[in-house]
Design a protein around this motif. Structure first.
Motif, short mmCIF file in Angstrom:
data_model
loop_
_atom_site.label_atom_id
_atom_site.label_comp_id
_atom_site.label_asym_id
_atom_site.label_seq_id
_atom_site.Cartn_x
_atom_site.Cartn_y
_atom_site.Cartn_z
N ARG A 24 28.69 17.29 67.81
CA ARG A 24 29.24 17.48 69.11
C ARG A 24 29.15 19.00 69.85
NH1 ARG A 24 28.88 12.77 71.00
NH2 ARG A 24 30.39 13.04 72.68
N HIS A 25 29.13 19.79 68.87
CA HIS A 25 29.34 21.30 69.46
C HIS A 25 28.71 22.43 68.33
CE1 HIS A 25 31.72 24.96 70.66
NE2 HIS A 25 31.21 24.78 71.37
N ILE A 26 28.14 23.35 68.96
CA ILE A 26 27.67 24.42 68.04
C ILE A 26 28.24 25.81 68.36
CG2 ILE A 26 25.51 25.47 67.24
CD1 ILE A 26 23.85 23.10 67.94
N ALA A 27 28.69 26.43 67.27
CA ALA A 27 28.93 27.84 67.51
C ALA A 27 28.48 28.81 66.57
CB ALA A 27 30.42 27.91 67.85
N GLY A 28 28.77 29.93 66.82
CA GLY A 28 27.98 30.87 66.05
C GLY A 28 29.22 32.04 65.51
N CYS A 29 29.13 32.64 64.39
CA CYS A 29 29.86 33.73 64.13
C CYS A 29 29.16 35.05 64.10
CB CYS A 29 30.55 33.24 62.79
SG CYS A 29 31.40 31.79 62.36
N ALA A 30 30.15 36.12 64.10
CA ALA A 30 29.29 37.32 63.90
C ALA A 30 28.73 37.59 62.61
CB ALA A 30 30.61 38.57 63.93
N SER A 31 29.03 37.09 61.67
CA SER A 31 28.22 37.20 60.33
C SER A 31 27.00 36.45 60.38
CB SER A 31 29.28 36.62 59.00
OG SER A 31 29.49 35.29 59.45
N GLY A 32 26.60 35.81 61.31
CA GLY A 32 25.20 34.95 61.70
C GLY A 32 25.44 33.64 60.89
N LYS A 33 26.51 33.20 60.76
CA LYS A 33 26.65 31.79 60.24
C LYS A 33 26.71 30.90 61.61
CE LYS A 33 29.45 32.96 56.25
NZ LYS A 33 29.53 34.20 56.28
N ILE A 34 25.94 29.67 61.28
CA ILE A 34 26.06 28.83 62.73
C ILE A 34 27.01 27.63 62.26
CG2 ILE A 34 24.68 27.22 64.21
CD1 ILE A 34 22.36 29.08 63.82
N LEU A 35 27.77 27.10 62.96
CA LEU A 35 28.92 26.05 62.74
C LEU A 35 28.66 24.78 63.49
CD1 LEU A 35 32.14 28.33 63.07
CD2 LEU A 35 30.68 27.94 61.27
N PHE A 36 28.63 23.57 63.11
CA PHE A 36 28.33 22.62 63.65
C PHE A 36 29.42 21.50 63.68
CE2 PHE A 36 24.18 24.18 61.95
CZ PHE A 36 23.50 24.14 62.88
N PRO A 59 40.72 33.26 56.04
CA PRO A 59 40.45 34.17 57.01
C PRO A 59 38.78 34.35 57.28
CG PRO A 59 40.75 35.09 54.62
CD PRO A 59 40.85 33.75 54.78
N ASN A 60 38.33 33.45 56.47
CA ASN A 60 36.69 33.60 56.60
C ASN A 60 35.96 32.34 56.22
OD1 ASN A 60 36.29 33.92 53.85
ND2 ASN A 60 36.84 35.94 54.22
N LEU A 61 34.63 32.15 56.11
CA LEU A 61 34.15 31.12 55.76
C LEU A 61 33.27 31.03 54.66
CD1 LEU A 61 32.93 29.72 59.38
CD2 LEU A 61 34.74 28.90 57.70
N ASP A 62 33.68 31.91 53.93
CA ASP A 62 32.92 32.29 52.52
C ASP A 62 33.62 31.18 51.41
OD1 ASP A 62 31.49 34.53 53.60
OD2 ASP A 62 33.54 35.94 52.80
N GLU A 63 33.31 31.48 50.33
CA GLU A 63 33.83 30.53 49.18
C GLU A 63 35.37 30.17 49.23
OE1 GLU A 63 31.49 28.98 47.72
OE2 GLU A 63 30.03 29.87 48.74
#
Length: 1016
Positions: free
Chosen positions: A532-544, A596-600
């Protein structure tokens, strides 16, 4: 050519063409005006006031009345409500109502207050009291002492009831002053200084003020404040008796007071703030964060930050209702009692909602965007609403001939004054109060935008319901549909740093790169699901944001999937918004904030209706600064992020009742509860006092030490069946709105064992059983000993019988007879005699080896004996053996039993006769399970034989007869008198005619493995 010479037909045709040309020009001009020029299609500015979402409870929900005066929370966690028809206790699910029959002295209760002992005091409208303790209401025993004062007052002064440490009751009566009732029932009034002023405010203990109202005082100009460290007077501007007067301690230096519709802040006794909120204020209070609540008689309630009583963030809510009290519970939720509309509850005052009731043109919000000019909302009815400084202005997105155009997208740049609008068919923009439509060629050939983003190479990329488009700001320069390259609906687009365009579609993720479209679902199945939506993070990750697969995070070539199992409220995600404080997700079951982030390592905080949202179905979200703007089908909600706190309060659970076999047991403080062994079917009722997720509380319970696993449920009842006797501890917990499990409620109970399972009964039974076994054992041992003795004796007598049968005289005489036949050279007779003798010896020896033998063998030996004796005695007697039935010969009899009686007949009967006409008759019959052996002779008889033997050898006794008799006695001891011998002396006219002996032998005598006698 002169005009006069033109033909009429030509003139008419020329005018018609001219008219058609002018009409076409007018239509084109109208289209240009409609599509290119800004149109003032908006409404005037209107005030708009957001409010928290309230849940309203009335009589229909179980309240005894809609006229509510006060609401508080007790130390356990129950909410208590004072109403015009008694009091009510609320646990989040059920209202339990109390009236006069339950102990109240009056039905109208104005206030409820706890004391230091944990009692709840109910203050009636007149001033008479009752209190709640140990689950029952008790009238105050000294109510009758108040009868002299109640008629002189106008009821009680609100927030001026107090119980001191000596159990003195302080009661302020409106217009009359304050009375004190001691624990012994002695009543007194305050001293004279309290009567000089119209209102006296006294600090009775630290941070607790009590108010006295004296309308008969002469000084009506001043209010007196008696604090612990100082005192002062406050000027009464109205010079009249205040009907409502409140005073609160705000801080060590500040006091807040209200009267005459005004609120005053007093700092060190001096007025530092004054503001009017109506003609009369009927409630003020401070919450846990020292916010001030003010309820004017005109309706509604004001929330003021005490740090800034004039702050623009102050809220005015519930404007259409007269609020009589405000209470904050231990979870931070707020309860409002109203004079005619029941009670209102909101879990969070820092989540405010705009909806149709507060001024929005429509509730179903599809898109939200915030820029310098305010908050923009797009709804289903084609309205774009702009909210700024609590005022709203609406724009109607409209294209002639297409009707209402629902709004699907608002954006892009929050730093500009321009708003791009994507309706269901066309692209529009709002700037400087005007609307501009961007139409490609035909009005009906729409570009169907769903999202618009800036392109790195310049212009914009548009996700549409017909592929993707490129837009330069004025016109459309590329269409994947027009190029016949890609026509599927695209819900969202994102362009990365390599200028690759990512597309979210119904069948997964596509990319557009270097003029080519590529489907990523073939190489990775996770990217093959509806997105439904795609967004990007400053770290280069792409979210779906996917529809059913949760959140997908693409990091290089790896994909991390976050789902409900990780803490998301739903795997159906509608929108992603990347903010500085984390990743916000709009889902079909509320909002999630990942930070705070999308790391492990990451944490998930969920926000839903239990926190104050109007619905869990979230369509869109936008975050700017400290506010998250949440769009839903029920309006727009504002979450003040810096003031939003997760619910860390662990809910308390109360076990309310225990039912066994249909009977309710009282739950007293004394535990454990003792139950009978038949009461092993138990139903336990409990309630979790967690109001933010009221009626949707999750529970878990277990039996400690018997079952370590928890049983999860939403039911407030647990059924335990088939419990064995023993001691049990039932433990139950409730879960709060943020998933934290609360304190355990425990109930210890024991089930008595039936008397046959008790230790004493088992001990007695074991002792009795042991004693029984011991007795049986001893009896058996004795029986075995006795039996062995009997068998030994039988063996002894059997040996004696054997010796008797192998009498040396009999053997000697028999051998002499054989010798005589040999000397007479009668070889045939000697051989025959010797053979019979040997056979008899062999039979006797064989039969003597066992306890019983078939009758056949006994008869065979007896016949040989009689033959030898008959030969040896040279015809002194005759004999006969008669067996009634051949089958009787198979019956077993004790060995060596019959021969001694036959021998007695020969030697003690026949041989004593002078005549040589003796005979012996032996018959065997069966009767009633016995063998009847009859031995009959025609000897001299027992009496004559005794006389003759006495004369010949007085010392000699018949050993054979004696041995056999003793043996018969032993057999009877062994077989319970079943053997029998009967002697009959036969008589004739001349005297004795012989003797008859009848031996009764039980049938079924067998030989066991040890060679002893046994019974079949």
């Amino acid at each position: 050519m002169p005009i006069s010479r033109l033909k009429p037909e030509f003139v008419i045709r020329l005018l018609a063409n001219l008219f058609a040309l002018m009409l076409h020009f007018a239509i084109c001009l109208l289209c240009i005006l409609l599509t290119a020029n800004p149109l003032p299609a908006q409404t005037k500015l209107r005030p708009i006031n957001p409010e928290p979402i309230f849940k309203n409870f009335t009589i229909d929900d179980g309240l005894p009345s809609n006229e509510i005066y006060h609401i508080i929370q007790d130390s356990i966690g129950y909410m208590w409500i004072a109403t015009a028809n008694g009091v009510s206790r609320f646990d989040g699910t059920t209202f339990k109502n109390y009236g006069i029959d339950d102990g109240l002295v009056e039905s109208t209760i104005h206030e409820i207050y706890p004391d230091y002992k944990g009692r709840l005091w109910f203050i009636s409208s007149s001033g008479r009291l009752a209190y709640f303790k140990d689950n029952k209401i008790t009238p105050f025993p000294y109510n009758h002492r108040l009868n002299d004062f109640i008629p002189k007052s106008r009821g009680t002064v609100k927030k001026s009831f107090f119980i001191d440490s000596l159990d003195n009751v302080h009661l302020s009566l409106k217009g009359f002053g304050r009375v004190i009732i001691s624990s012994e029932g002695i009543i007194s009034q305050m001293d004279s200084i309290h009567k000089k002023h119209i209102v006296i405010v006294e600090e009775i203990k630290k941070d607790h003020l009590i108010i006295s109202s004296n309308w008969d005082s002469k000084d009506k100009k001043h209010f007196l404040f008696l604090m612990n460290n100082y005192s002062f007077e406050l000027l009464n501007h109205n010079h009249a008796n205040p009907f409502h007067f409140f005073a609160l301690v705000e801080s060590q230096k500040n006091i807040l007071t209200s009267f005459g519709g005004r609120v005053h802040r007093l700092t060190d006794g001096k007025t530092t703030f004054t503001k009017r909120y109506g003609n009369e204020i009927i409630w003020i209070s401070l919450d846990q964060k020292k916010n001030l609540w003010i309820a004017p008689i005109e309706g509604g309630v004001h929330l003021l930050k005490t740090s800034d009583l004039d702050s623009p963030e102050n809220i005015y809510m519930l404007q259409n209702y007269q609020i009589t009290s405000v209470s904050q519970d231990n979870e931070g939720g707020y309860w409002f009692s109203s004079l005619a509309n029941g009670i209102f509850y909101t879990p969070n005052i820092r989540i405010l909602t705009y909806n149709n009731a507060t001024g929005l043109p429509d509730n179903k919000i599809n898109a939200v965007f915030v820029n310098r000019d305010g908050v923009f909302l797009g709804d289903e009815n084609g309205n774009v609403s702009q909210i700024n400084n609590k005022k709203i202005q609406s724009y109607k997105i409209h294209v002639e001939g297409l009707g209402v155009l629902p709004i699907r997208y608002l954006g892009i740049d929050s730093t500009s004054h321009q708003v791009w609008v994507g309706s269901i068919t066309h692209l529009h923009s709002i700037q400087n109060g005007g609307i501009k439509n961007y139409i490609k060629e035909s009005i009906r050939e729409g570009n169907n935008p769903r999202q618009i983003i800036p392109a790195i190479e310049g212009g914009f990329w548009i996700a549409s319901s017909w592929g993707i488009r490129k837009f330069d700001g004025q016109a459309f320069t590329y269409s994947s549909r027009a190029k016949d390259e890609f026509s599927s609906p695209v819900h969202s687009v994102y362009q990365d740093s390599s200028q690759t365009v990512w597309m979210a579609t119904d069948n997964g993720v596509w990319i557009y790169k270097n003029g080519n479209f590529e489907y990523l679902g073939e190489s990775n199945p996770l990217l093959a699901h509806s997105t439904r939506h795609i967004a990007g993070c400053a770290s280069g990750k792409i979210l779906f944001a996917t529809k059913g697969m949760g959140l997908l995070i693409l990091r290089g070539k790896t994909i991390l999937r976050i789902t409900e199992a990780d803490g998301l409220p739903s795997n159906y995600i509608n929108k992603i918004f990347v903010a500085q404080n984390g990743i916000w997700l709009a889902t079909s079951n509320g909002i999630s904030l990942l930070r705070p982030n999308l790391d492990e390592m990451f944490t998930i905080q969920n926000i839903n209706t239990s926190h104050g949202l109007p619905t869990n179905e979230i369509s869109n979200i936008f975050v700017r600064g400290n506010i998250a703007y949440v769009a839903s089908p029920k309006g727009l909600s504002l979450i003040y992020i810096d003031q939003f706190q997760p619910n860390n309060v662990l809910p308390r659970t109360k076990i309310t009742s225990l039912k066994t076999n249909g009977f309710v047991s009282e739950l007293t403080r004394e535990q454990p509860i003792k139950l009978d062994y038949s009461q092993n079917f138990i139903t336990l009722n409990y309630i979790g006092l967690a109001y933010k997720n009221m009626s949707k509380v999750n529970y878990r319970y277990r039996l400690v030490k018997y079952d370590s696993t928890w049983t999860n449920t939403r039911a407030t009842t647990a059924t335990l069946s088939g419990l064995r006797p023993g001691k049990y501890t039932f433990e139950v917990q409730a879960q709060n709105s943020d998933g934290l499990w609360g304190h355990s409620a425990r109930l210890r109970f024991s089930i008595k064992a039936p008397f046959w399972q008790t230790y004493w009964f088992i001990a007695i039974l074991a002792f009795g059983f042991t004693l029984f076994i011991f007795v049986v054992y001893r009896l058996r041992i004795n029986s075995i000993k006795r039996r062995n003795e009997l068998i030994n004796n039988l063996n002894i007598y059997r040996q004696k019988s054997l010796r008797q049968q192998m009498n040396p005289h009999f053997i000697f005489n028999t051998l002499n007879s054989i010798q005589l036949y040999i000397l007479e050279k009668d070889h045939i007779s000697s051989h025959k005699y010797l053979t019979k003798f040997a056979k008899l010896m062999r039979l006797i020896l064989d039969n003597s080896q066992v306890s019983s033998i078939p009758l056949r063998y006994e008869m065979e030996a007896l016949k040989l004996y009689l033959e030898l004796e008959s030969i040896r005695l040279s015809g002194r007697f005759e004999y006969s053996i008669d067996v009634e039935d051949e089958h009787l010969l198979d019956s077993r009899v004790p060995t060596l039993l019959i021969q001694p009686f036959v021998e007695n007949s020969i030697w003690h009967g026949i041989m004593l006769k002078p005549e040589k006409d003796g005979w012996v008759k032996i018959s065997i019959k069966a009767k009633n399970g016995f063998l009847i052996c009859t031995i009959e002779d025609n000897g001299v008889g027992r009496k004559a034989a005794q006389e003759i033997r006495a004369k010949q050898d007085p010392e000699r006794k018949s050993l054979g007869f004696k041995i056999t008799a003793q043996r018969i006695d032993l057999l009877n001891s062994l077989y319970k008198d079943r053997f029998n011998i009967e002697y009959t002396d036969l008589e004739s006219r001349t005297g004795s005619a012989g003797t008859r002996v009848v031996i009764r032998i039980p049938q079924g005598i067998i030989e066991d493995e040890s060679g002893q006698l046994g019974e079949m």
